[in-house]
Design an enzyme around this catalytic site. Structure first.
Site, PDB file in Angstrom:
ATOM      1  N   ASP A  61       0.866  -1.189   0.000  1.00  0.00           N
ATOM      2  CA  ASP A  61       0.000   0.000   0.000  1.00  0.00           C
ATOM      3  C   ASP A  61       0.892   1.226   0.000  1.00  0.00           C
ATOM      4  O   ASP A  61       2.069   1.156   0.371  1.00  0.00           O
ATOM      5  CB  ASP A  61      -0.906   0.011   1.241  1.00  0.00           C
ATOM      6  CG  ASP A  61      -1.878   1.201   1.236  1.00  0.00           C
ATOM      7  OD1 ASP A  61      -2.230   1.684   0.138  1.00  0.00           O
ATOM      8  OD2 ASP A  61      -2.270   1.652   2.321  1.00  0.00           O
ATOM      9  N   SER A  62       0.327   2.347  -0.389  1.00  0.00           N
ATOM     10  CA  SER A  62       1.077   3.600  -0.314  1.00  0.00           C
ATOM     11  C   SER A  62       1.343   3.974   1.145  1.00  0.00           C
ATOM     12  O   SER A  62       2.292   4.701   1.436  1.00  0.00           O
ATOM     13  CB  SER A  62       0.285   4.715  -1.008  1.00  0.00           C
ATOM     14  OG  SER A  62      -0.993   4.819  -0.415  1.00  0.00           O
ATOM     15  N   HIS A  67      -8.064   3.507   3.244  1.00  0.00           N
ATOM     16  CA  HIS A  67      -8.202   4.207   4.519  1.00  0.00           C
ATOM     17  C   HIS A  67      -9.655   4.232   5.014  1.00  0.00           C
ATOM     18  O   HIS A  67      -9.903   4.410   6.197  1.00  0.00           O
ATOM     19  CB  HIS A  67      -7.739   5.659   4.389  1.00  0.00           C
ATOM     20  CG  HIS A  67      -6.259   5.828   4.470  1.00  0.00           C
ATOM     21  ND1 HIS A  67      -5.395   5.250   3.584  1.00  0.00           N
ATOM     22  CD2 HIS A  67      -5.500   6.543   5.338  1.00  0.00           C
ATOM     23  CE1 HIS A  67      -4.157   5.600   3.895  1.00  0.00           C
ATOM     24  NE2 HIS A  67      -4.190   6.376   4.960  1.00  0.00           N
ATOM     25  N   CYS A 109     -11.062   3.125  -1.175  1.00  0.00           N
ATOM     26  CA  CYS A 109      -9.781   3.602  -0.668  1.00  0.00           C
ATOM     27  C   CYS A 109      -9.491   2.815   0.602  1.00  0.00           C
ATOM     28  O   CYS A 109     -10.393   2.627   1.434  1.00  0.00           O
ATOM     29  CB  CYS A 109      -9.858   5.100  -0.361  1.00  0.00           C
ATOM     30  SG  CYS A 109      -8.396   5.746   0.466  1.00  0.00           S
ATOM     31  N   CYS A 141      -3.954  -1.153  -2.331  1.00  0.00           N
ATOM     32  CA  CYS A 141      -4.053   0.301  -2.475  1.00  0.00           C
ATOM     33  C   CYS A 141      -4.929   0.531  -3.694  1.00  0.00           C
ATOM     34  O   CYS A 141      -4.615   0.059  -4.792  1.00  0.00           O
ATOM     35  CB  CYS A 141      -2.659   0.892  -2.705  1.00  0.00           C
ATOM     36  SG  CYS A 141      -2.655   2.651  -3.099  1.00  0.00           S
ATOM     37  N   GLU A 172      -5.242   9.655   8.710  1.00  0.00           N
ATOM     38  CA  GLU A 172      -3.825   9.660   9.101  1.00  0.00           C
ATOM     39  C   GLU A 172      -3.628  10.382  10.432  1.00  0.00           C
ATOM     40  O   GLU A 172      -2.724  10.062  11.194  1.00  0.00           O
ATOM     41  CB  GLU A 172      -2.987  10.365   8.027  1.00  0.00           C
ATOM     42  CG  GLU A 172      -3.001   9.685   6.677  1.00  0.00           C
ATOM     43  CD  GLU A 172      -1.931   8.621   6.544  1.00  0.00           C
ATOM     44  OE1 GLU A 172      -0.818   8.851   7.015  1.00  0.00           O
ATOM     45  OE2 GLU A 172      -2.235   7.562   5.965  1.00  0.00           O
TER      46      GLU A 172
HETATM   47  N1  DGL Z   1      -3.840   3.817  -0.334  1.00  0.00           N
HETATM   48  C1  DGL Z   1      -4.557   4.845  -1.072  1.00  0.00           C
HETATM   49  C2  DGL Z   1      -5.802   4.248  -1.690  1.00  0.00           C
HETATM   50  O1  DGL Z   1      -6.268   3.192  -1.310  1.00  0.00           O
HETATM   51  C3  DGL Z   1      -4.917   6.022  -0.188  1.00  0.00           C
HETATM   52  C4  DGL Z   1      -3.736   6.824   0.296  1.00  0.00           C
HETATM   53  C5  DGL Z   1      -3.010   7.572  -0.803  1.00  0.00           C
HETATM   54  O2  DGL Z   1      -3.576   8.497  -1.423  1.00  0.00           O
HETATM   55  O3  DGL Z   1      -1.863   7.213  -1.064  1.00  0.00           O
HETATM   56  O4  DGL Z   1      -6.330   4.817  -2.602  1.00  0.00           O
END
Ligand code: DGL
Length: 311
Positions: free
Chosen positions: A13-14, A199, A197, A77, A154
């Protein structure tokens, strides 16, 4: 059965939102090993261009495959799945699963009206990856970017009964009221909302409070974990079956001494399976990852290791 070593599943994931996907995977595959990478130094991906996202995601995938020996990759992600799945598949030779198709499939299974709503990052919405995946299944989909939600998560502003949670509730209420109005103006009759997403599952109670009670809320983490089991079926399923029926011998993975590398963390007993091996990596502050990551994973992350993937 191909051997007594559990397969390593790389999860990327990012940031640490993808730990919601890891959590769902662990519940289904307690005997696998997991290597999780959060590219926290380069987060957010959701506001960046396709080219940049593809480069970051490909480098991250290569780290998990080349340096951690991942035999399967789950791109936990939505932004990387929406914009860089091809680039990742080109960069590695192992099977790769993204979260968009599983999310669309789950929406398809849930929706009776065939109209669905999707909330996600800017980049995911601009790619229209969800709309395309939904249309391929005969669904109409309306997507909306909610760029303020990732920073709020976050910050840990996710608890409804607190003043900061109140701020987040208000932001969610505004976004969803706009989305419902746009949907009505477009003549849609949606009964399903996809959390596009990684998050957003942390905001699920606040999101559910902001949509009509009958709206089904789809968490792509759960559907991605189900899809991973289908896709990686052969080896992982065989291993799980063999392990649980005692056909795999020679290693008792519940004893740390039998582990090939002592740095593999064992999930504490009582949370998930005592045999699950998880190793977490981040490209920025491991302390923040450990602190916030446990909320996404639902248990302590263990010691997070710092990696440098460049700029
Ligand atoms: N992990 C990203 C997503 O699921 C969200 C966080 C980001 O923008 O990097 O889209």
């Amino acid at each position: 059965v191909t051997g007594s070593t559990p397969p390593t599943i790389g999860v990327f994931d990012s940031g640490f939102g993808g730990l919601t996907v890891l959590r769902a995977l662990i519940q289904r595959l307690p005997h696998a090993r997991f290597a999780f990478l959060g590219d926290t130094a380069r987060l957010p991906y959701g506001s960046k261009s396709r080219r940049t996202i593809a480069r970051y995601a490909a480098e991250s995938a290569q780290f998990l495959v080349r340096e951690q020996g991942a035999e399967f990759l789950v791109i936990a992600c939505n932004t990387a799945s929406a914009l860089a799945l091809d680039a990742i598949q080109d960069a590695v030779t192992v099977p790769v699963l993204g979260v968009i198709e599983p999310g669309a499939n789950a929406a398809h299974a849930a929706s009776h009206t065939r109209d669905v709503l999707v909330i996600a990052t800017d980049a995911t919405v601009q790619s229209h990856a969800y709309a395309a995946a939904c249309h391929a299944l005969g669904l109409r989909a309306l997507e909306k970017a909610c760029p303020l939600l990732v920073p709020l998560v976050e910050e840990g502003w996710t608890r409804a009964a607190t003043p900061t949670g109140g701020v987040t509730s208000e932001v969610i209420r505004i976004y969803l009221a706009e989305l419902l109005a746009e949907s009505e103006a477009a003549g849609l009759n949606p009964d399903t909302l996809v959390l596009g997403c990684t998050h957003y599952p942390l905001l699920r109670p606040l999101i559910e409070a902001a949509v009509p009670a009958e709206m089904r809320v789809i968490d792509s983490a759960e559907s991605a974990a189900e899809a991973a089991i289908q896709l990686f079926n052969g080896r992982i399923a065989n291993f799980e079956t063999a392990e649980s029926t005692g056909l795999v011998s020679g290693h008792d993975f519940s004893r740390a001494a039998d582990l090939p590398e002592t740095t593999w963390a064992l999930a504490p007993e009582g949370s998930f399976s005592a045999v699950t091996q998880i190793r977490c990596f981040a490209t920025d502050s491991t302390e923040k990852f450990e602190r916030l990551g446990s909320r996404f994973l639902g248990r302590p992350t263990g010691k997070v290791e710092l990696v440098d993937l460049g700029g």
